[in-house]
Motif scaffolding. Structure first.
Motif: not given
Length: 66
Positions: A29-45
Motif C-alpha cells: 500500500x505504501x508503494x501504491x500511495x507513492x510513499x515508498x518506491x521500488x528500487x529494483x528486483x522483479x514485480x513479484x520480488x
C-alpha cells in the motif's frame, strides 16, 4: 521465500516490512500511495533501497512525536 541474492543497500519486501514494523500488505500500500518506491528486483520480488526505508521509518517516528 525470500531471494537469497540481494545487492548490498537493498531490502526485500519482507525485510522492509520487518524494519517498518508493518505487514507485507502495508508495504504494498505504501508503494501504491507513492510513499515508498521500488528500487529494483522483479514485480513479484521487489527490492527497496535501505535509505528509502530508513527515511520513511524516520518520518513516521517524527510524525508520532509531533
Amino acid at each position: 521465500m525470500e531471494s537469497q541474492i540481494l545487492r548490498p543497500g537493498y531490502l526485500t519486501a519482507h525485510q522492509a516490512a520487518r524494519v517498518l514494523g508493518v505487514d507485507l500488505a502495508t508495504v504494498r500500500q505504501l508503494v501504491r500511495r507513492g510513499k515508498l518506491a521500488r528500487a529494483g528486483g522483479t514485480p513479484r520480488q521487489p527490492w527497496y533501497a535501505t535509505e528509502d526505508v530508513a527515511a520513511y521509518a524516520a518520518s513516521r517516528t517524527t510524525a508520532k512525536s509531533a
